[in-house]
Design a protein around this motif. Structure first.
Motif, PDB file in Angstrom:
ATOM      1  N   SER A  83       0.906  -0.714  -0.090  1.00  0.00           N
ATOM      2  CA  SER A  83       0.272   0.143   0.566  1.00  0.00           C
ATOM      3  C   SER A  83       0.587   1.046  -0.131  1.00  0.00           C
ATOM      4  O   SER A  83       1.580   1.947   1.125  1.00  0.00           O
ATOM      5  CB  SER A  83      -1.206   0.281   1.226  1.00  0.00           C
TER       6      SER A  83
ATOM      7  N   ARG B 275      -0.504  -4.067   2.856  1.00  0.00           N
ATOM      8  CA  ARG B 275      -1.181  -4.015   1.982  1.00  0.00           C
ATOM      9  C   ARG B 275      -2.449  -2.639   2.316  1.00  0.00           C
ATOM     10  O   ARG B 275      -2.882  -2.648   3.144  1.00  0.00           O
ATOM     11  CB  ARG B 275      -1.771  -5.163   0.976  1.00  0.00           C
ATOM     12  N   GLY B 276      -2.716  -2.578   0.786  1.00  0.00           N
ATOM     13  CA  GLY B 276      -4.091  -1.652   1.125  1.00  0.00           C
ATOM     14  C   GLY B 276      -5.287  -1.362  -0.047  1.00  0.00           C
ATOM     15  O   GLY B 276      -5.365  -2.025  -0.699  1.00  0.00           O
ATOM     16  N   GLU B 277      -4.790   0.262  -0.893  1.00  0.00           N
ATOM     17  CA  GLU B 277      -5.224   0.651  -1.757  1.00  0.00           C
ATOM     18  C   GLU B 277      -5.775  -0.947  -3.201  1.00  0.00           C
ATOM     19  O   GLU B 277      -7.012  -1.027  -3.592  1.00  0.00           O
ATOM     20  CB  GLU B 277      -6.193   1.613  -2.179  1.00  0.00           C
TER      21      GLU B 277
ATOM     22  N   VAL C  53      -3.183  -4.424   6.880  1.00  0.00           N
ATOM     23  CA  VAL C  53      -2.987  -2.369   7.251  1.00  0.00           C
ATOM     24  C   VAL C  53      -2.744  -2.560   8.897  1.00  0.00           C
ATOM     25  O   VAL C  53      -2.145  -1.049   8.729  1.00  0.00           O
ATOM     26  CB  VAL C  53      -4.160  -2.413   6.177  1.00  0.00           C
TER      27      VAL C  53
END
Length: 418
Positions: free
Chosen positions: A129, A333-335, A365
């Motif tokens: 992310s 990790r994310g978007e 996250v």
């Protein structure tokens, strides 16, 4: 009650709550990101107090938050620095793809989801992310550290790889094959290359055009230019985050310094909104059934990300402490992971893929800011203890806790570019 009044009450309560959570995190010297996510869960679907009138505004604010995070990250480095790092770090990008995409693909195949779902879950576990990592680097005061260009190179390589990956996976999900996405792929690569070329070749002219002695004019021009480029990039199937990042590296000198000062408060506000929005769209009831495979996948890929960062930093000649910091910072990790999983859910590939991806991202996250902060101290402590067991401590090198400690020359903190 009038809808505008409900919106003001809801959004005002969210902002006030974020401010109090940020103050609480600051008191304990802890990143506020996990608290922002938990607040999103509380206000989201299936939460304690779901939002209504202000949800659409929060979604827009979240998108602006990611764009500002990447813009500010780009302001820290010049275009020539970026190109140099990309040339030297592309092997790290390949190692990153192999180590972190394979666990997701293997997990999908073990669960019997098929090859298309394996390609999708590989993307979910591969991409770190940028938004979360940018916020963590700022919170921990590491934007000027020597390992940060290595981290940024890996993030940019991942974001640029998305310009190739997303058209391909979209074509696969639609059942059209790879050939149907070739035009979109060519456009995406062309736009990303063009923007990077303009940033490298005409960065000084762009800075001169944007420059202004009036802070108000500077703010409006930079913010407008960033949103415009990000929107055009996204319309052409290139990540808006990549567009914002390239705008940042195109600006230099006094323009970069002035923009950094003016936009920092806006970045912090909209970045907090982004993390709340992430939690808003997660139903807490969907997490328990897929929690075990998500935790297994999170543990494995946290280890592979740390390995990736450590290897890349070592290859760049960074000290041992900087290597551990680089690895720990890349875990979140994310978007992009949510975007990739969302494509599969919309296509109806596998019903359980969406909840698993959501649980996986939520775990990492939250874990990401912790690994960024604690990976290096824990690794150093373990290394010191192992070294103390292997050889007797020399005279005068034993501290009060009885453990011999190795003196490390850690010159990883450097100044920001001019």
């Amino acid at each position: 009650m009038h809808s505008s009044a409900v919106f003001l009450i809801e959004f005002g309560a969210v902002i006030l709550g974020l401010g109090l959570l940020g103050r609480l995190a600051g008191r304990f010297q802890f990143s506020p990101i996990p608290l922002y996510l938990l607040a999103g869960l509380a206000f989201g679907e299936g939460g304690l107090l779901p939002l209504g009138a202000s949800e659409e505004f929060v979604a827009t604010g979240a998108e602006i938050g990611v764009i500002l995070l990447l813009l500010m990250l780009g302001l820290e480095y010049s275009a020539s620095d970026l190109v140099s790092n990309l040339k030297t770090q592309y092997p790290a990008g390949l190692v990153d793809a192999v180590l972190n995409a394979l666990p997701g693909a293997i997990m999908a195949l073990l669960l019997g989801w098929g090859p298309v779902a394996a390609v999708v879950l590989a993307g979910v576990t591969w991409i770190s992310s940028s938004g979360v990592i940018a916020k963590v680097l700022g919170d921990l005061g590491r934007l000027g550290n020597r390992e940060t260009p290595v981290i940024l190179s890996i993030l940019v390589l991942e974001d640029l790889a998305m310009a190739v990956y997303l058209p391909i996976v979209t074509a696969l999900l639609a059942g059209a094959g790879l050939a149907a996405g070739s035009v979109t792929l060519a456009i995406a690569l062309g736009v990303a290359g063009l923007v990077l070329f303009l940033a490298v070749r005409y960065g000084r002219l762009i800075s001169r055009f944007v420059s202004s002695d009036d802070p108000e004019k500077l703010l409006l021009v930079v913010l407008g230019l960033t949103l415009l480029v990000a929107g055009i990039a996204q319309q052409l199937q290139v990540s808006a985050a990549v567009g914002a990042f390239l705008v940042g590296i195109a600006l230099s000198g006094e323009v970069a310094e002035g923009t950094h000062i003016l936009l920092s408060p806006l970045r912090d506000l909209f970045a907090a909104v982004f993390f709340v929005f992430f939690g808003l769209h997660t139903d807490p009831a969907s997490i328990p059934p897929v929690l075990l495979p998500a935790m297994v996948l999170a543990v494995i890929t946290a280890g592979t990300k740390i390995t990736t960062g450590y290897w890349a930093a070592r290859r760049a000649g960074i000290s041992t402490r900087g290597r551990w910091r680089a690895g720990g910072t890349l875990v979140a990790r994310g978007e992009f992971s949510i975007v990739i999983a969302g494509l599969a859910v919309t296509a109806g590939i596998e019903p359980s893929l969406g909840p698993l991806a959501t649980a996986y991202v939520l775990i990492l996250v939250v874990l990401g800011p912790l690994t960024a902060r604690w990976t290096e101290p824990i690794a150093r402590q373990v290394t010191d203890r192992l070294a103390a067991r292997r050889r007797p401590a020399p005279a005068g090198a034993v501290e009060s806790d009885g453990v011999a400690r190795e003196t490390v020359d850690d010159s990883d903190a450097v100044g920001r570019r001019s």
